[in-house]
Design a protein around this motif. Structure first.
Motif, PDB file in Angstrom:
ATOM      1  N   THR A  68      57.897   9.140  57.689  1.00  0.00           N
ATOM      2  CA  THR A  68      57.878  10.016  56.263  1.00  0.00           C
ATOM      3  C   THR A  68      57.550   9.569  54.507  1.00  0.00           C
ATOM      4  O   THR A  68      57.301   9.913  53.693  1.00  0.00           O
ATOM      5  CB  THR A  68      59.067  11.258  56.104  1.00  0.00           C
ATOM      6  OG1 THR A  68      60.627  10.342  57.108  1.00  0.00           O
ATOM      7  CG2 THR A  68      59.586  11.787  57.538  1.00  0.00           C
ATOM      8  N   LYS A  69      58.043   8.106  54.893  1.00  0.00           N
ATOM      9  CA  LYS A  69      57.859   7.427  54.233  1.00  0.00           C
ATOM     10  C   LYS A  69      56.824   6.675  53.872  1.00  0.00           C
ATOM     11  O   LYS A  69      56.673   5.629  55.091  1.00  0.00           O
ATOM     12  CB  LYS A  69      58.910   6.778  54.033  1.00  0.00           C
ATOM     13  CG  LYS A  69      60.814   7.505  53.718  1.00  0.00           C
ATOM     14  CD  LYS A  69      61.423   6.978  53.105  1.00  0.00           C
ATOM     15  CE  LYS A  69      62.517   8.110  52.765  1.00  0.00           C
ATOM     16  NZ  LYS A  69      64.112   6.859  53.164  1.00  0.00           N
ATOM     17  N   ASN A  70      55.563   6.893  53.048  1.00  0.00           N
ATOM     18  CA  ASN A  70      54.256   5.759  53.307  1.00  0.00           C
ATOM     19  C   ASN A  70      54.038   4.657  52.985  1.00  0.00           C
ATOM     20  O   ASN A  70      54.280   3.397  53.720  1.00  0.00           O
ATOM     21  CB  ASN A  70      53.039   6.407  52.825  1.00  0.00           C
ATOM     22  CG  ASN A  70      51.731   6.403  52.481  1.00  0.00           C
ATOM     23  OD1 ASN A  70      51.391   6.338  54.474  1.00  0.00           O
ATOM     24  ND2 ASN A  70      51.630   6.019  51.991  1.00  0.00           N
ATOM     25  N   ASP A  71      55.022   4.216  51.964  1.00  0.00           N
ATOM     26  CA  ASP A  71      55.636   2.728  51.439  1.00  0.00           C
ATOM     27  C   ASP A  71      55.823   2.360  52.651  1.00  0.00           C
ATOM     28  O   ASP A  71      56.035   1.290  53.244  1.00  0.00           O
ATOM     29  CB  ASP A  71      56.362   2.494  50.077  1.00  0.00           C
ATOM     30  CG  ASP A  71      57.760   3.224  50.015  1.00  0.00           C
ATOM     31  OD1 ASP A  71      57.688   4.435  50.590  1.00  0.00           O
ATOM     32  OD2 ASP A  71      58.458   3.778  49.214  1.00  0.00           O
ATOM     33  N   LEU A  72      56.995   2.580  53.272  1.00  0.00           N
ATOM     34  CA  LEU A  72      58.312   1.946  54.178  1.00  0.00           C
ATOM     35  C   LEU A  72      56.930   2.343  55.536  1.00  0.00           C
ATOM     36  O   LEU A  72      56.882   0.720  55.820  1.00  0.00           O
ATOM     37  CB  LEU A  72      59.341   2.513  54.503  1.00  0.00           C
ATOM     38  CG  LEU A  72      60.424   2.250  55.654  1.00  0.00           C
ATOM     39  CD1 LEU A  72      60.265   1.031  54.768  1.00  0.00           C
ATOM     40  CD2 LEU A  72      61.768   3.131  55.794  1.00  0.00           C
ATOM     41  N   GLU A  74      53.390   1.623  55.967  1.00  0.00           N
ATOM     42  CA  GLU A  74      52.999   0.993  55.231  1.00  0.00           C
ATOM     43  C   GLU A  74      52.988  -0.876  55.086  1.00  0.00           C
ATOM     44  O   GLU A  74      52.781  -1.521  55.914  1.00  0.00           O
ATOM     45  CB  GLU A  74      52.206   0.687  53.762  1.00  0.00           C
ATOM     46  CG  GLU A  74      51.143   2.164  53.858  1.00  0.00           C
ATOM     47  CD  GLU A  74      49.952   1.894  54.605  1.00  0.00           C
ATOM     48  OE1 GLU A  74      49.061   0.876  55.085  1.00  0.00           O
ATOM     49  OE2 GLU A  74      49.522   3.279  55.253  1.00  0.00           O
ATOM     50  N   SER A  75      54.203  -0.688  55.247  1.00  0.00           N
ATOM     51  CA  SER A  75      55.123  -2.197  55.038  1.00  0.00           C
ATOM     52  C   SER A  75      55.312  -2.556  56.847  1.00  0.00           C
ATOM     53  O   SER A  75      55.940  -4.363  56.877  1.00  0.00           O
ATOM     54  CB  SER A  75      56.417  -2.474  54.114  1.00  0.00           C
ATOM     55  OG  SER A  75      57.508  -1.436  54.506  1.00  0.00           O
ATOM     56  N   TRP A  76      55.500  -1.659  57.480  1.00  0.00           N
ATOM     57  CA  TRP A  76      55.626  -2.288  59.043  1.00  0.00           C
ATOM     58  C   TRP A  76      54.659  -1.533  59.656  1.00  0.00           C
ATOM     59  O   TRP A  76      54.771  -2.084  60.838  1.00  0.00           O
ATOM     60  CB  TRP A  76      57.040  -1.800  59.109  1.00  0.00           C
ATOM     61  CG  TRP A  76      58.082  -1.440  58.044  1.00  0.00           C
ATOM     62  CD1 TRP A  76      59.116  -1.377  57.415  1.00  0.00           C
ATOM     63  CD2 TRP A  76      58.802  -3.457  59.021  1.00  0.00           C
ATOM     64  NE1 TRP A  76      60.213  -2.302  57.575  1.00  0.00           N
ATOM     65  CE2 TRP A  76      60.344  -3.476  58.133  1.00  0.00           C
ATOM     66  CE3 TRP A  76      58.666  -4.461  59.876  1.00  0.00           C
ATOM     67  CZ2 TRP A  76      60.654  -4.781  57.857  1.00  0.00           C
ATOM     68  CZ3 TRP A  76      59.344  -5.371  60.038  1.00  0.00           C
ATOM     69  CH2 TRP A  76      60.495  -6.347  58.424  1.00  0.00           C
ATOM     70  N   LYS A  77      53.849  -1.259  59.294  1.00  0.00           N
ATOM     71  CA  LYS A  77      52.223  -1.254  60.547  1.00  0.00           C
ATOM     72  C   LYS A  77      51.693  -2.159  61.341  1.00  0.00           C
ATOM     73  O   LYS A  77      51.915  -2.924  60.512  1.00  0.00           O
ATOM     74  CB  LYS A  77      51.414  -1.058  59.570  1.00  0.00           C
ATOM     75  CG  LYS A  77      50.002   0.175  60.309  1.00  0.00           C
ATOM     76  CD  LYS A  77      49.397   1.342  59.348  1.00  0.00           C
ATOM     77  CE  LYS A  77      48.570   0.104  57.927  1.00  0.00           C
ATOM     78  NZ  LYS A  77      47.692   0.878  57.502  1.00  0.00           N
ATOM     79  N   TYR A  78      52.155  -2.120  62.811  1.00  0.00           N
ATOM     80  CA  TYR A  78      51.653  -3.401  63.279  1.00  0.00           C
ATOM     81  C   TYR A  78      52.564  -4.295  63.550  1.00  0.00           C
ATOM     82  O   TYR A  78      51.867  -5.117  63.528  1.00  0.00           O
ATOM     83  CB  TYR A  78      49.723  -3.590  63.038  1.00  0.00           C
ATOM     84  CG  TYR A  78      48.971  -2.720  62.690  1.00  0.00           C
ATOM     85  CD1 TYR A  78      48.666  -1.977  63.966  1.00  0.00           C
ATOM     86  CD2 TYR A  78      48.148  -2.373  61.459  1.00  0.00           C
ATOM     87  CE1 TYR A  78      47.536  -0.842  63.552  1.00  0.00           C
ATOM     88  CE2 TYR A  78      46.849  -1.863  61.096  1.00  0.00           C
ATOM     89  CZ  TYR A  78      46.646  -0.701  62.309  1.00  0.00           C
ATOM     90  OH  TYR A  78      46.094  -0.073  62.436  1.00  0.00           O
ATOM     91  N   GLN A  79      53.747  -3.512  63.343  1.00  0.00           N
ATOM     92  CA  GLN A  79      54.684  -4.547  63.553  1.00  0.00           C
ATOM     93  C   GLN A  79      55.917  -3.936  64.403  1.00  0.00           C
ATOM     94  O   GLN A  79      55.510  -3.137  64.863  1.00  0.00           O
ATOM     95  CB  GLN A  79      55.639  -5.099  62.107  1.00  0.00           C
ATOM     96  CG  GLN A  79      54.306  -5.624  61.043  1.00  0.00           C
ATOM     97  CD  GLN A  79      54.608  -6.005  60.071  1.00  0.00           C
ATOM     98  OE1 GLN A  79      56.217  -7.203  60.134  1.00  0.00           O
ATOM     99  NE2 GLN A  79      54.683  -5.704  59.041  1.00  0.00           N
ATOM    100  N   MET A  80      56.755  -5.330  64.682  1.00  0.00           N
ATOM    101  CA  MET A  80      57.573  -4.179  65.459  1.00  0.00           C
ATOM    102  C   MET A  80      59.094  -5.096  64.735  1.00  0.00           C
ATOM    103  O   MET A  80      60.174  -5.705  65.414  1.00  0.00           O
ATOM    104  CB  MET A  80      58.059  -5.341  66.932  1.00  0.00           C
ATOM    105  CG  MET A  80      56.385  -4.991  67.666  1.00  0.00           C
ATOM    106  SD  MET A  80      56.468  -5.537  69.429  1.00  0.00           S
ATOM    107  CE  MET A  80      55.713  -6.597  68.629  1.00  0.00           C
ATOM    108  N   PRO A  81      59.608  -4.261  64.111  1.00  0.00           N
ATOM    109  CA  PRO A  81      61.114  -4.514  63.406  1.00  0.00           C
ATOM    110  C   PRO A  81      62.362  -4.347  64.526  1.00  0.00           C
ATOM    111  O   PRO A  81      62.138  -3.930  64.929  1.00  0.00           O
ATOM    112  CB  PRO A  81      60.987  -3.810  62.201  1.00  0.00           C
ATOM    113  CG  PRO A  81      59.754  -2.633  62.285  1.00  0.00           C
ATOM    114  CD  PRO A  81      59.056  -3.164  63.714  1.00  0.00           C
ATOM    115  N   VAL A  82      63.278  -5.116  63.828  1.00  0.00           N
ATOM    116  CA  VAL A  82      64.132  -4.947  64.885  1.00  0.00           C
ATOM    117  C   VAL A  82      65.671  -4.131  63.903  1.00  0.00           C
ATOM    118  O   VAL A  82      65.456  -5.050  62.558  1.00  0.00           O
ATOM    119  CB  VAL A  82      64.974  -6.708  64.785  1.00  0.00           C
ATOM    120  CG1 VAL A  82      66.606  -6.520  65.841  1.00  0.00           C
ATOM    121  CG2 VAL A  82      64.393  -7.348  65.974  1.00  0.00           C
ATOM    122  N   LEU A  83      65.920  -3.450  64.607  1.00  0.00           N
ATOM    123  CA  LEU A  83      66.937  -2.735  63.222  1.00  0.00           C
ATOM    124  C   LEU A  83      68.194  -2.690  63.850  1.00  0.00           C
ATOM    125  O   LEU A  83      68.780  -2.599  64.769  1.00  0.00           O
ATOM    126  CB  LEU A  83      67.448  -0.853  63.699  1.00  0.00           C
ATOM    127  CG  LEU A  83      67.541   0.146  62.354  1.00  0.00           C
ATOM    128  CD1 LEU A  83      66.441   1.225  62.716  1.00  0.00           C
ATOM    129  CD2 LEU A  83      69.179   0.154  63.912  1.00  0.00           C
TER     130      LEU A  83
END
Length: 101
Positions: A68-72, A74-83
């Motif tokens: 729901t937050k486009n800026d978020l 875009e910052s993680w697109k095509y990545q695998m972040p660890v939460l």
């Protein structure tokens, strides 16, 4: 599944312009209410398992935020972040207090 996303669909908009993806990798999952305090990291900050906790509620909240937050997104697109949860959830804090007694 991750290997397919990364290697077959690609990790930029040139490889597959109609498909965008993010894979959220939580640390140790626990059952507890949301704290709404989590951080996404580009790679594990300790061990992927045993290096922290993440409530299932925060994982769900992070996935909603990404959608729901486009800026978020875009910052993680095509990545695998660890939460990681930023602070221990209430149940974990209560359990730790019991252990000290």
């Amino acid at each position: 599944a991750v290997a397919y996303l990364f290697h077959e669909l690609g990790h930029d908009s040139q490889a597959s312009p109609s498909i965008e993806w993010i894979v959220v990798r939580p640390t140790d999952l626990i059952d507890d209410g949301p704290t709404d305090q989590y951080t996404l990291h580009p790679k594990p900050i300790a061990s992927l398992f045993g290096g922290g906790t993440a409530t299932r509620a925060n994982v769900a909240g992070a996935m909603v935020d990404l959608l729901t937050k486009n800026d978020l997104w875009e910052s993680w697109k095509y990545q695998m972040p660890v939460l990681h949860d930023n602070e221990p959830p209430a149940a974990a804090t209560a359990d730790a207090a019991k252990d000290k007694k």
